[in-house]
Design a protein around this motif. Structure first.
Motif, mmCIF file in Angstrom:
data_model
loop_
_atom_site.group_PDB
_atom_site.id
_atom_site.type_symbol
_atom_site.label_atom_id
_atom_site.label_comp_id
_atom_site.label_asym_id
_atom_site.label_seq_id
_atom_site.Cartn_x
_atom_site.Cartn_y
_atom_site.Cartn_z
ATOM 1 N N GLY A 567 21.470 16.659 -5.463
ATOM 2 C CA GLY A 567 22.199 17.030 -6.661
ATOM 3 C C GLY A 567 22.142 16.007 -7.772
ATOM 4 N N THR A 568 21.185 15.074 -7.709
ATOM 5 C CA THR A 568 21.028 14.030 -8.725
ATOM 6 C C THR A 568 19.590 14.028 -9.216
ATOM 7 N N PRO A 569 19.318 13.355 -10.344
ATOM 8 C CA PRO A 569 17.936 13.220 -10.793
ATOM 9 C C PRO A 569 17.156 12.193 -9.986
ATOM 10 N N GLY A 570 17.807 11.520 -9.056
ATOM 11 C CA GLY A 570 17.115 10.505 -8.273
ATOM 12 C C GLY A 570 16.841 9.254 -9.086
ATOM 13 N N PHE A 571 16.011 8.395 -8.514
ATOM 14 C CA PHE A 571 15.654 7.154 -9.191
ATOM 15 C C PHE A 571 14.554 7.400 -10.212
ATOM 16 N N ASN A 572 14.475 6.543 -11.211
ATOM 17 C CA ASN A 572 13.422 6.604 -12.215
ATOM 18 C C ASN A 572 12.306 5.635 -11.880
ATOM 19 N N ALA A 573 11.079 6.053 -12.151
ATOM 20 C CA ALA A 573 9.974 5.095 -12.172
ATOM 21 C C ALA A 573 10.115 4.268 -13.439
ATOM 22 N N THR A 574 9.861 2.985 -13.326
ATOM 23 C CA THR A 574 10.055 2.102 -14.467
ATOM 24 C C THR A 574 9.135 0.903 -14.351
ATOM 25 N N GLU A 575 9.179 0.032 -15.311
ATOM 26 C CA GLU A 575 8.325 -1.145 -15.298
ATOM 27 C C GLU A 575 8.639 -2.010 -14.083
ATOM 28 N N GLY A 576 7.595 -2.437 -13.387
ATOM 29 C CA GLY A 576 7.780 -3.204 -12.162
ATOM 30 C C GLY A 576 8.010 -2.292 -10.967
ATOM 31 N N TRP A 577 8.473 -2.882 -9.869
ATOM 32 C CA TRP A 577 8.728 -2.080 -8.668
ATOM 33 C C TRP A 577 9.844 -1.074 -8.933
ATOM 34 N N ASP A 578 9.721 0.114 -8.312
ATOM 35 C CA ASP A 578 10.791 1.100 -8.360
ATOM 36 C C ASP A 578 10.755 1.930 -7.084
ATOM 37 N N PRO A 579 11.901 2.559 -6.715
ATOM 38 C CA PRO A 579 11.975 3.328 -5.470
ATOM 39 C C PRO A 579 11.440 4.757 -5.602
ATOM 40 N N VAL A 580 10.391 4.905 -6.391
ATOM 41 C CA VAL A 580 9.689 6.181 -6.528
ATOM 42 C C VAL A 580 8.201 5.959 -6.274
ATOM 43 N N THR A 581 7.649 4.905 -6.918
ATOM 44 C CA THR A 581 6.214 4.605 -6.781
ATOM 45 C C THR A 581 5.953 3.172 -6.330
ATOM 46 N N GLY A 582 7.005 2.432 -5.969
ATOM 47 C CA GLY A 582 6.810 1.064 -5.497
ATOM 48 C C GLY A 582 6.193 0.178 -6.551
ATOM 49 N N LEU A 583 5.192 -0.591 -6.135
ATOM 50 C CA LEU A 583 4.482 -1.486 -7.044
ATOM 51 C C LEU A 583 3.465 -0.749 -7.900
ATOM 52 N N GLY A 584 3.230 0.534 -7.578
ATOM 53 C CA GLY A 584 2.273 1.333 -8.332
ATOM 54 C C GLY A 584 1.055 1.693 -7.500
ATOM 55 N N THR A 585 0.008 2.161 -8.157
ATOM 56 C CA THR A 585 -1.236 2.555 -7.489
ATOM 57 C C THR A 585 -2.242 1.413 -7.606
ATOM 58 N N LEU A 586 -3.157 1.349 -6.648
ATOM 59 C CA LEU A 586 -4.008 0.167 -6.610
ATOM 60 C C LEU A 586 -5.186 0.261 -7.583
ATOM 61 N N ASN A 587 -5.615 -0.890 -8.058
ATOM 62 C CA ASN A 587 -6.847 -1.059 -8.810
ATOM 63 C C ASN A 587 -7.795 -1.787 -7.870
ATOM 64 N N PHE A 588 -8.667 -1.020 -7.209
ATOM 65 C CA PHE A 588 -9.492 -1.579 -6.142
ATOM 66 C C PHE A 588 -10.318 -2.766 -6.628
ATOM 67 N N GLY A 589 -10.986 -2.598 -7.764
ATOM 68 C CA GLY A 589 -11.860 -3.667 -8.248
ATOM 69 C C GLY A 589 -11.094 -4.948 -8.518
ATOM 70 N N GLU A 590 -9.933 -4.827 -9.166
ATOM 71 C CA GLU A 590 -9.142 -6.015 -9.460
ATOM 72 C C GLU A 590 -8.564 -6.625 -8.188
ATOM 73 N N LEU A 591 -8.076 -5.772 -7.298
ATOM 74 C CA LEU A 591 -7.473 -6.272 -6.068
ATOM 75 C C LEU A 591 -8.517 -6.948 -5.184
ATOM 76 N N LYS A 592 -9.700 -6.391 -5.133
ATOM 77 C CA LYS A 592 -10.772 -7.016 -4.349
ATOM 78 C C LYS A 592 -11.073 -8.418 -4.861
ATOM 79 N N GLY A 593 -11.066 -8.570 -6.172
ATOM 80 C CA GLY A 593 -11.320 -9.886 -6.740
ATOM 81 C C GLY A 593 -10.238 -10.895 -6.421
ATOM 82 N N LEU A 594 -9.042 -10.419 -6.139
ATOM 83 C CA LEU A 594 -7.924 -11.316 -5.839
ATOM 84 C C LEU A 594 -7.870 -11.740 -4.377
ATOM 85 N N ILE A 595 -8.462 -10.952 -3.487
ATOM 86 C CA ILE A 595 -8.295 -11.223 -2.060
ATOM 87 C C ILE A 595 -9.573 -11.635 -1.354
ATOM 88 N N VAL A 596 -10.688 -11.598 -2.043
ATOM 89 C CA VAL A 596 -11.972 -11.973 -1.413
ATOM 90 C C VAL A 596 -12.474 -13.256 -2.061
#
Length: 596
Positions: A567-596
């Protein structure tokens, strides 16, 4: 021993064991109110056999947890130094006195060593016995319980063990576990006979700066394919190897079978290089993969999880045991706890896939806390061994299992019937990476994306800074009393979750749900593991300490949308982490450069 002889042997067995009488020293171990929707029906047949599982306390779990965080923290000197199966088993093995006391109690009821089986670490003791004997041992009364949706279980709402065993027994099941363990695909969006994906639309490409070449084909706003996902998540042109030792798996339950012919149609349509390749099938607890009964959930998980990660070797775990249970002559055993069977199995294997995706779960409050904690601790064991576990966040927003926010009943199960948001499990476990859902290009949160705060598990330190920032930005009094501000917050990340084109029963089919998001994210994690292994680095293992430490780098922040429910609108997605989409969707190319 034959159980027909147990009844006559009880007195003799009890007199031969120097333990307090199990009939005079019983104390309640666990007692619950039956979850909403369940109605008690007939008394369970006394000769019905149940697979009783006794959990012994894990002697050094806090030390295992410390190891897990050290090998998962990129700032720690032990990062990536995953533990072996033997090392994990040594840490969680129960104390010898716990084993001795529990076995003596079982022997007093005519159950001896030859009747038992054990987990590799010895922290679970398992035995199949008649309901009548279980009732005598546990001072319990088993009934057949029926859910409003038709599922049935054999359960009790209270059980006891001898006073002196309380410190030696963590929990016993099946007793108070009423979870239905559903697949996380929406039932409102499953459309067969959709057109295949061969051609793009005439509309101009969509500009997405984080995408491969900065563009995503316009058709991806109507139909999600492997190509769409690789464009959107910046992985076009990356080809993994098949022979590095890297491996990916998905799990299947509840008679969900993955069809090989449908897989070939999917590959021909979306991943031509994968045509004539397939996946390995591993049966757990008698699980089948009946090709005449394909499952939408299983086809989705295998087609997208393995399509994204091809040619990395792939496995489909099919686990037997599923509701509804009907106690008749053809079904002599109550075997509808398949998830625990799978956890037992994988922990017993010396070599495991580096990435495993699961798209099943239930409301957290339908799972006894003792059981949820024990299962969650099993995930910690897998993480310590270098396995990344991804789970769907659920398809009910902040509400219960009803996908329609207008008809959800969001009440506490503590007898007080308080209105509150209902977190999901295993999504709420702090040792897994939970995946929420998005839709459209550019991306926005999809309305059904499960998210919120656990009532069982405390907020882990790896996410505290981001979660506290989100909560601080909420208007004072927002959803006051509806959620636990100090609980483990989820999801951790997100991925597309609507308009996925799979093949089902030979036909192209449109499907939606966070069941789409979890194998999608897992497929890209497997690609990241490929890059690390090729560079001589260990697999990623438990992801959360790493991804939260990046403070948004390697992810596309989703700032629009919400997840209504209760009966509520739930949580909003917003800048930074949120309880709808978390940290967001991944950018494979950028993430690969950070961990390899």
């Amino acid at each position: 021993m034959r159980y027909s002889s147990i009844w006559t042997a009880l007195v003799l067995a009890a007199s031969a064991v120097a333990v307090p009488s199990p009939k005079t020293s019983l104390r309640v171990k666990e007692s619950i109110a039956a979850p909403r929707g369940w109605v008690k029906r007939d008394v369970a047949p006394r000769d019905l056999r149940i697979n009783l599982r006794i959990a012994l306390p894990q002697s050094n779990f806090p030390l295992l947890e410390q190891h897990l965080y050290e090998v998962s923290d990129p700032s720690h000197e032990r990062y990536g130094a995953h533990l072996s199966q033997a090392e994990v088993n040594e840490l969680i093995a129960p104390r010898p006195e716990s084993v001795e006391n529990v076995k003596a109690w079982l022997a007093a009821h005519g159950i001896h060593q030859e009747d038992l089986s054990h987990s590799p670490a010895g922290d679970w003791i398992k035995v199949t016995i008649p309901v009548g004997l279980a009732e005598e041992m546990l001072d319990a009364k088993y009934h057949i319980w029926e859910h409003s949706d038709g599922d049935t279980l054999v359960r009790t709402t209270s059980y006891s063990v001898p006073e002196h065993l309380h410190e030696h027994v963590e929990l016993i099941q099946p007793t108070t576990l009423f979870s239905r363990f559903r697949g996380m695909k929406t039932t409102s969006h499953f459309v067969q006979n959709k057109a295949p994906s061969a051609a793009t639309t005439d509309a101009p490409a969509i500009n997405v700066p984080s995408a491969s070449n900065g563009q995503v084909d316009a058709s991806c706003n109507n139909t999600i394919t492997v190509t769409c996902l690789k464009e959107l998540y910046n992985a076009v042109g990356y080809t993994p190897l098949a022979n590095t030792g890297n491996h990916i798996a998905v799990t299947g339950y509840l008679d969900q079978f993955a069809n090989f012919e449908d897989l070939q149609l999917f590959f021909a349509d979306q991943v031509p290089a994968a045509v004539n390749s397939s996946f390995n099938v591993i049966s757990v607890n008698g699980g089948q993969n009946n090709q005449s009964e394909p499952g939408g959930e299983a086809n989705l998980d295998t087609q997208f999880g393995f399509g994204i990660s091809h040619p990395i070797p792939a496995t489909f775990y099919t686990t037997g045991g599923s509701p509804p249970f009907i106690p008749d002559i053809g079904t002599p055993t109550d075997t509808n706890e398949p998830y625990l069977d799978w956890v037992d199995f994988v922990l017993s294997q010396p070599n495991l896939p580096q990435t495993i995706s699961t798209s099943y779960g239930d409301d957290e409050q339908t799972v006894p806390f003792s059981f949820a904690q024990r299962v969650c601790n099993s995930f910690a064991q897998l993480g310590a061994r270098g396995v990344t576990l991804t789970f769907s966040s659920g398809d009910s927003g902040v509400g219960d299992g009803d996908p329609d926010p207008a008809t959800q009943e969001c009440f506490s199960n503590d007898g007080l019937n308080r209105t509150e948001f209902l977190p999901a499990f295993p999504a709420s476990c702090p040792f897994v990476t939970t995946v929420g859902g998005t839709v459209n290009v550019p991306e926005t949160a999809i309305f059904f994306s499960g998210g919120g705060f656990s009532n069982f598990f405390a907020q882990p330190s790896y996410q505290s800074a981001q979660v506290e920032a989100y909560l601080a930005a909420l208007a004072p009094g927002t959803f006051a009393g509806l959620f636990n501000r100090s609980g483990r917050a989820y999801p951790d990340v997100a991925a597309q979750a609507d308009n996925f084109l799979i093949f089902f029963e030979g036909q192209p089919t449109d499907i939606a749900g966070t069941s789409c998001a979890a194998p999608t994210f897992a497929g890209f994690v497997s690609l990241l593991n490929d890059a690390r292994i090729r560079a001589g680095m260990p697999s990623l293992g438990f992801l959360n300490p790493l991804i939260y430490s990046l403070k948004g780098a390697g992810f596309n922040d989703i700032t629009t949308g919400n997840n209504p429910g209760c009966g509520t609108p739930g949580f909003n997605a917003t800048e930074g982490w949120d309880p709808v989409t978390g940290l967001g969707t991944l950018n494979f190319g950028e993430l690969k450069g950070l961990i390899v």
